[in-house]
Design a protein around this motif. Sequence first.
Motif, PDB file in Angstrom:
ATOM      1  N   ILE A   1       1.183  -1.415   0.120  1.00 24.96           N
ATOM      2  CA  ILE A   1       0.102  -0.636   0.102  1.00 24.96           C
ATOM      3  C   ILE A   1       1.025   1.283  -0.390  1.00 24.96           C
ATOM      4  O   ILE A   1       1.383   1.479   1.025  1.00 24.96           O
ATOM      5  N   SER A   2       0.147   2.622  -1.268  1.00 19.82           N
ATOM      6  CA  SER A   2       1.386   2.899  -0.854  1.00 19.82           C
ATOM      7  C   SER A   2       1.085   4.043  -0.046  1.00 19.82           C
ATOM      8  O   SER A   2       0.003   4.147   0.548  1.00 19.82           O
ATOM      9  N   GLU A   3       1.913   5.448   0.269  1.00 22.10           N
ATOM     10  CA  GLU A   3       1.834   6.114   1.333  1.00 22.10           C
ATOM     11  C   GLU A   3       0.859   7.106   0.795  1.00 22.10           C
ATOM     12  O   GLU A   3       0.090   7.204   1.856  1.00 22.10           O
ATOM     13  N   GLU A   4       0.709   7.491  -0.421  1.00 23.24           N
ATOM     14  CA  GLU A   4      -0.829   8.179  -1.016  1.00 23.24           C
ATOM     15  C   GLU A   4      -2.025   7.452  -0.744  1.00 23.24           C
ATOM     16  O   GLU A   4      -3.098   8.546  -0.337  1.00 23.24           O
ATOM     17  N   THR A   5      -1.579   6.332  -0.864  1.00 23.64           N
ATOM     18  CA  THR A   5      -3.482   5.303  -1.053  1.00 23.64           C
ATOM     19  C   THR A   5      -2.886   4.960   0.842  1.00 23.64           C
ATOM     20  O   THR A   5      -4.432   5.723   1.194  1.00 23.64           O
ATOM     21  N   ARG A   6      -2.482   4.830   1.351  1.00 23.81           N
ATOM     22  CA  ARG A   6      -2.619   4.915   3.073  1.00 23.81           C
ATOM     23  C   ARG A   6      -3.123   6.441   3.857  1.00 23.81           C
ATOM     24  O   ARG A   6      -4.173   6.900   4.333  1.00 23.81           O
ATOM     25  N   GLN A   7      -2.046   7.592   3.135  1.00 27.63           N
ATOM     26  CA  GLN A   7      -3.125   9.006   3.465  1.00 27.63           C
ATOM     27  C   GLN A   7      -4.461   9.267   3.267  1.00 27.63           C
ATOM     28  O   GLN A   7      -5.242   9.878   4.232  1.00 27.63           O
ATOM     29  N   ARG A   8      -4.679   8.805   1.601  1.00 30.57           N
ATOM     30  CA  ARG A   8      -6.100   8.507   1.745  1.00 30.57           C
ATOM     31  C   ARG A   8      -7.270   8.790   2.771  1.00 30.57           C
ATOM     32  O   ARG A   8      -7.894   8.704   2.990  1.00 30.57           O
ATOM     33  N   VAL A   9      -6.477   7.094   2.550  1.00 27.74           N
ATOM     34  CA  VAL A   9      -7.921   6.226   3.747  1.00 27.74           C
ATOM     35  C   VAL A   9      -7.754   6.972   4.917  1.00 27.74           C
ATOM     36  O   VAL A   9      -8.309   7.636   5.513  1.00 27.74           O
ATOM     37  N   LEU A  10      -6.871   7.487   5.465  1.00 30.26           N
ATOM     38  CA  LEU A  10      -6.715   8.144   7.360  1.00 30.26           C
ATOM     39  C   LEU A  10      -7.485   9.267   6.937  1.00 30.26           C
ATOM     40  O   LEU A  10      -8.141   9.444   7.675  1.00 30.26           O
ATOM     41  N   ASP A  11      -7.234  10.676   5.811  1.00 32.15           N
ATOM     42  CA  ASP A  11      -7.879  11.506   5.580  1.00 32.15           C
ATOM     43  C   ASP A  11      -9.355  10.769   5.023  1.00 32.15           C
ATOM     44  O   ASP A  11     -10.327  11.878   6.291  1.00 32.15           O
ATOM     45  N   ALA A  12     -10.484  10.127   4.770  1.00 27.76           N
ATOM     46  CA  ALA A  12     -11.379   9.586   4.610  1.00 27.76           C
ATOM     47  C   ALA A  12     -12.179   9.128   6.073  1.00 27.76           C
ATOM     48  O   ALA A  12     -13.038   8.986   6.600  1.00 27.76           O
ATOM     49  N   ILE A  13     -11.129   8.270   6.820  1.00 27.89           N
ATOM     50  CA  ILE A  13     -11.628   8.298   8.442  1.00 27.89           C
ATOM     51  C   ILE A  13     -11.438   9.441   9.445  1.00 27.89           C
ATOM     52  O   ILE A  13     -12.579   9.445  10.018  1.00 27.89           O
ATOM     53  N   ARG A  14     -10.460  10.333   8.997  1.00 32.45           N
ATOM     54  CA  ARG A  14     -10.703  11.509   9.662  1.00 32.45           C
ATOM     55  C   ARG A  14     -12.419  12.274   9.758  1.00 32.45           C
ATOM     56  O   ARG A  14     -13.470  12.772  10.449  1.00 32.45           O
ATOM     57  N   ILE A  15     -12.453  12.211   8.132  1.00 29.09           N
ATOM     58  CA  ILE A  15     -13.241  13.725   7.814  1.00 29.09           C
ATOM     59  C   ILE A  15     -14.859  12.419   8.227  1.00 29.09           C
ATOM     60  O   ILE A  15     -15.747  13.009   8.116  1.00 29.09           O
ATOM     61  N   THR A  16     -14.749  11.366   7.988  1.00 29.16           N
ATOM     62  CA  THR A  16     -16.409  10.724   7.905  1.00 29.16           C
ATOM     63  C   THR A  16     -16.201  10.467   9.445  1.00 29.16           C
ATOM     64  O   THR A  16     -17.837   9.670  10.185  1.00 29.16           O
ATOM     65  N   GLY A  17     -15.781  10.104  10.710  1.00 29.04           N
ATOM     66  CA  GLY A  17     -15.486  10.488  12.191  1.00 29.04           C
ATOM     67  C   GLY A  17     -15.890   8.867  11.976  1.00 29.04           C
ATOM     68  O   GLY A  17     -16.070   8.524  13.289  1.00 29.04           O
ATOM     69  N   TYR A  18     -15.337   7.925  11.445  1.00 24.28           N
ATOM     70  CA  TYR A  18     -15.301   6.534  11.620  1.00 24.28           C
ATOM     71  C   TYR A  18     -15.002   5.868  12.684  1.00 24.28           C
ATOM     72  O   TYR A  18     -13.274   6.561  12.963  1.00 24.28           O
ATOM     73  N   THR A  19     -15.044   5.372  13.671  1.00 15.54           N
ATOM     74  CA  THR A  19     -14.582   4.498  14.720  1.00 15.54           C
ATOM     75  C   THR A  19     -14.293   2.705  14.347  1.00 15.54           C
ATOM     76  O   THR A  19     -15.931   2.798  14.449  1.00 15.54           O
ATOM     77  N   ALA A  20     -13.843   2.433  14.847  1.00 19.85           N
ATOM     78  CA  ALA A  20     -13.681   0.280  14.488  1.00 19.85           C
ATOM     79  C   ALA A  20     -14.742   0.312  15.857  1.00 19.85           C
ATOM     80  O   ALA A  20     -15.087   0.593  16.390  1.00 19.85           O
TER      81      ALA A  20
END
Length: 368
Positions: free
Chosen positions: A36-55
């Motif tokens: 997983i590239s660093e760019e893809t990883r950052q997109r996922v982390l940004d989406a988690i932050r924006i949506t407020g997702y928690t496991a």
Amino acid sequence: MPRRRITQTDVAAMAGVSQATVSFVLNGSTPAGVRISEETRQRVLDAIRITGYTANPAAQRLAGGGLAQILGVFTYEATFPRASRDFYGPFLVGIEHAAERLGVDLLLFTSAPVQDGRRRLTREGWQRLGVADGCLLLGQHEHRGELQHLLDTNYPFVFIGKRGSDGGRLPYVGADYVGGTVRQIDRLVALGHRRIGYVGMRGTDQPTLDRVDGYRSAMKAQGLTTRFVELDDVAATAAEIVDQRFTAVVVAPENHPEELADELERRGRRVPDDVSVLLLGQPHHPRRGGRPWSGFSVPREEMGARALYLLSRLVADDSPKRDRETGRTAAAADVELHQILVCPDVEGGTAAPPRDSRPETDNRTDPA
């Protein structure tokens, strides 16, 4: 009704990746041959932050074969009693009994320090709540923005106490302070009282708003004039009650009723012979061997239990758990997101007919 909880699928859609990629990023590891590239990883982390997702811990436990819920309890003020005050105790007793019946575990969130009389959920507080499947919130000094954030991120929670929200989406179990206060005014009028005052600061917390609303509506219905005593000094309050020639007062329970009654008697006004005093809830500062107060009580144990049943139902997403004792399910017991419980009347010994029960014409409202 709260919207559905944000899922990994939602995060994946926002980030433009597969759900498996989201899972790999969350777990911090990838199987052999997967990069997983660093760019893809950052997109996922940004989406988690924006949506407020928690496991979702419930989903994780189910995947591992577990079934039990873990439900949190967060209080905006210090949880455990200090000195003689024990406001949360009855709520916690009711919560514990309900947890035992449902077979769920409780997690008390206490890491956030109490500052200026209140806790906050900001910063790492959001992530800490994610340890539990859902959470009960209670306290007098909640932060409305935090509650709205929980609603927006679809985290399952129930507030113990009536609370409003945009669209009425906030689940709560509250007490009927309005109806209880109305009954106390009607009770005093039936005894012959006409000069009935309200003692207590008129704050913006929901119980105070409801008590004042009940007092106003009952006095209006009886054709009587509302009179408020808003002083934070017990001696000054007693002096004002005497000066206003009240024959009865209803008192918010946090206003040191024992000390108030002592001050009234120092001024030659005995309770209830000269002044009837009815409490709108249990005293916050009870005195050992104190007076048996008349008024109403708040069903705090039942509120705690009912709130946990409702939370369990929300967490289970309408897949109810069964009560071990009654055989009833959480969904069958609690079908409303907004539950208001009756505040039982307390007979006590601080209400009596006025010495002079003749109607006082200056207390009647002007028909104009």
